[in-house]
Every structure is written in structure tokens, then in C-alpha cells.
Scaffold this motif. Structure first.
Motif, short mmCIF file in Angstrom:
data_model
loop_
_atom_site.label_atom_id
_atom_site.label_comp_id
_atom_site.label_asym_id
_atom_site.label_seq_id
_atom_site.Cartn_x
_atom_site.Cartn_y
_atom_site.Cartn_z
N UNK A 160 0.85 -1.19 0.00
CA UNK A 160 0.00 0.00 0.00
C UNK A 160 0.88 1.24 0.00
N UNK A 161 0.62 2.15 -0.93
CA UNK A 161 1.44 3.37 -1.06
C UNK A 161 1.07 4.37 0.03
N UNK A 177 -9.56 -3.21 14.27
CA UNK A 177 -8.43 -2.28 14.23
C UNK A 177 -7.60 -2.51 12.97
N UNK A 178 -7.08 -1.43 12.39
CA UNK A 178 -6.19 -1.55 11.24
C UNK A 178 -4.85 -2.13 11.69
N UNK A 179 -4.25 -2.94 10.83
CA UNK A 179 -2.96 -3.56 11.14
C UNK A 179 -2.01 -3.26 9.99
N UNK A 180 -0.90 -2.62 10.33
CA UNK A 180 0.15 -2.31 9.37
C UNK A 180 1.30 -3.27 9.62
N UNK A 181 1.70 -4.03 8.57
CA UNK A 181 2.71 -5.07 8.73
C UNK A 181 3.94 -4.76 7.88
N UNK A 182 5.07 -4.77 8.52
CA UNK A 182 6.35 -4.62 7.83
C UNK A 182 7.09 -5.97 7.90
N UNK A 183 7.48 -6.50 6.74
CA UNK A 183 8.07 -7.84 6.67
C UNK A 183 9.56 -7.75 6.35
N UNK A 184 10.35 -8.51 7.09
CA UNK A 184 11.78 -8.64 6.82
C UNK A 184 12.13 -10.13 6.79
N UNK A 201 2.42 6.54 11.27
CA UNK A 201 2.20 7.98 11.42
C UNK A 201 1.50 8.56 10.21
N UNK A 202 1.94 8.11 9.01
CA UNK A 202 1.34 8.61 7.77
C UNK A 202 -0.11 8.17 7.65
N UNK A 203 -0.40 6.94 8.04
CA UNK A 203 -1.77 6.42 7.91
C UNK A 203 -2.69 7.08 8.94
N UNK A 204 -2.16 7.38 10.13
CA UNK A 204 -2.99 8.01 11.16
C UNK A 204 -3.47 9.39 10.74
#
Length: 264
Positions: A160-161, A177-184, A201-204
Motif C-alpha cells: 500500500x502506497x 483495528x487496522x494492522x500495518x505489517x512490515x516484513x523482513x 504515522x502517515x496512515x494516522x
């Protein structure tokens, strides 16, 4: 003929009759055959095809599978699955290798006008194949099995951009609740935590909802857990090998865009 050892027999620019003897012996001994030369190929089965004369590579494996390769490209131009029966004969000044399958009924004829090399070899391979997934593969595994994150998690989008970059996986938990996932795919560092925090922060700024941030990786670097706790973010351990196994069991998968077309 060059006889290197009991495992390997090689002919260099043999006459067709010499090559036929080596090939037939390889069929009887269930060896792997590797033949280079000028050939044409005819296939009759679920469809039909003809490949005109050209210099190619023929591989016949001990399980009865057959592949014909052009000089370039990684995919075979003709192939036959395992379980084929083979026969070799000299016909009209050509050496014909004939492969037949019964179910479904399929025939492949490879006819050589000239053979450059013919190798018969006994190959043994009992090693396990271990595939480590890429980060995109990990994304795909999460989309296929959302419970890898937690029960009730529902993916909404991927990559998602947002202003700082692209969120790997974006979704909703069972409470809404929204969930933002960062994968490594390797050990996650403090930089990964900072990156995740920027996305949230950007999504909030645009979403008036409670948002959770989850860092997904096989493990965490030194002091990263403390940084996550300070920022109110979460960690989910996920092994890339497990993702690779999931994708392997699921078979060929479509592009990630199609996943969302199917689930919306």
C-alpha cells in the motif's frame, strides 16, 4: 568413446550406430542421458507440435522424464513427464529417440541427423531441497494464510502506497483495528522499527481509527524488542522457510493482485 569411470560414459561426435548402443544401454540401466546435436522433434498427445531441425540439448532422466532445450532460455521447448518408455532406432539416416506415455497417451520423437556428444551417467541425489522465501514470497504466504499473523486477521491490501514508501501488508484484526505489517526476511533491525513507525504515522493522518503496527521477521536484532515496546509496536516471528513450505504445498499461485480480486 571416452570411458571416465563406471558412473560415466561419453561419446564425442560418434557415428549414429555408436550413439544408439550407448543410448539403449542407458535405457536398460536407467541412467541419465545428455545428448547434444542437430535434431527435429515431433509431439502427438493432448495437442500436436513440430520443431524443425536445429542444434539442441536432449535430457532423459532416470525416472523417465524427457526435456528438449534450445541453446538459450531456461524452459524446455518440448518435454515429457516421468514414467515414459523409450526406444532408439536408426531410421532414414537419423537416430530416433522415441518416448511414449500411456496415461495420457503421448508420443515424442526426437530425430538426430548429427550427434555432437552423448553422455550416459548414473546420478544419485538424496539431499533435501531447502528453499528460503523472498520477502514477496512471505507477503504471499501471509495473504494465503492470514493466521500466520494471528487468528482473525484479514488482509486488505499489499504494498500500500503511503508518503514514506509502501506498506508490505495492510489489514484488519478481528476487533476492527487496522494492522500495518512490515516484513523482513532476515534479522529485523531498529531501522525496520523506525520504518514501520513512519508508515503508521502517515496512515494516522488519514484514518481516524486505532492502528496496530506489527514487525514480521525470523528474529530481532539487539535491543530491537525494547525499541518496539517503547513505540507501542508488536513483533511476530515468522520463518521464511515456513513461508516457502506453504507456497510449495499450495501449488502454483496467481499474482497477488488476483488474490484481492478473488476475495473482494
Amino acid at each position: 568413446m571416452q570411458q571416465l569411470n563406471t558412473k560415466l560414459s561419453t561419446l564425442v561426435e560418434p557415428v549414429l550406430e555408436e550413439a544408439k548402443i550407448l543410448i539403449e544401454k542407458a535405457f536398460v540401466q536407467r541412467r541419465t542421458l545428455i545428448i547434444t546435436g542437430n535434431c527435429k522433434v515431433d509431439y502427438i498427445g493432448r495437442a500436436s507440435s513440430k520443431l524443425e531441425l536445429g542444434e539442441r540439448l536432449l535430457i532423459i532422466k532416470s525416472d523417465g522424464s524427457l526435456l528438449v532445450h534450445r541453446p538459450t532460455g531456461y524452459e524446455p521447448v518440448n518435454w515429457q513427464p516421468s514414467g515414459s518408455a523409450f526406444h532408439a532406432q536408426i531410421k532414414e539416416d537419423m537416430l530416433e529417440v522415441h518416448a511414449v506415455r500411456q496415461k495420457p497417451k503421448e508420443n515424442v520423437k526426437v530425430q538426430f541427423t548429427k550427434i555432437y556428444t552423448a553422455t550416459s551417467i548414473t546420478l544419485l541425489d538424496a539431499g533435501d531441497f531447502i528453499l528460503n522465501a523472498s520477502e514477496e514470497d512471505m507477503h504471499r504466504a501471509i495473504l494465503l494464510r492470514p493466521e500466520l499473523i494471528e487468528e482473525g486477521f484479514k488482509p486488505i491490501s499489499w504494498e500500500k502506497k503511503v508518503d514514506p514508501g509502501f506498506v508490505d501488508v495492510y489489514g484488519m484484526d478481528k476487533t476492527g483495528r487496522l494492522v500495518v505489517i512490515e516484513v523482513k526476511r532476515k534479522t529485523a533491525t531498529k531501522e525496520a522499527v523506525t520504518q514501520l513507525a513512519k508508515y503508521i504515522k502517515a496512515i494516522k493522518l488519514k484514518a481516524d481509527r486505532q492502528i496496530r503496527g506489527v514487525l514480521v521477521a525470523p528474529n530481532l536484532g539487539k535491543d530491537v524488542q525494547a525499541t518496539l515496546a517503547t513505540m507501542g509496536l508488536e513483533f511476530k516471528e515468522l520463518d521464511p522457510k515456513k513461508c516457502a513450505e506453504i507456497l510449495k504445498k499450495s501449488g502454483p499461485t496467481s499474482k497477488l493482485e488476483l488474490f484481492f480480486n478473488d476475495t473482494t
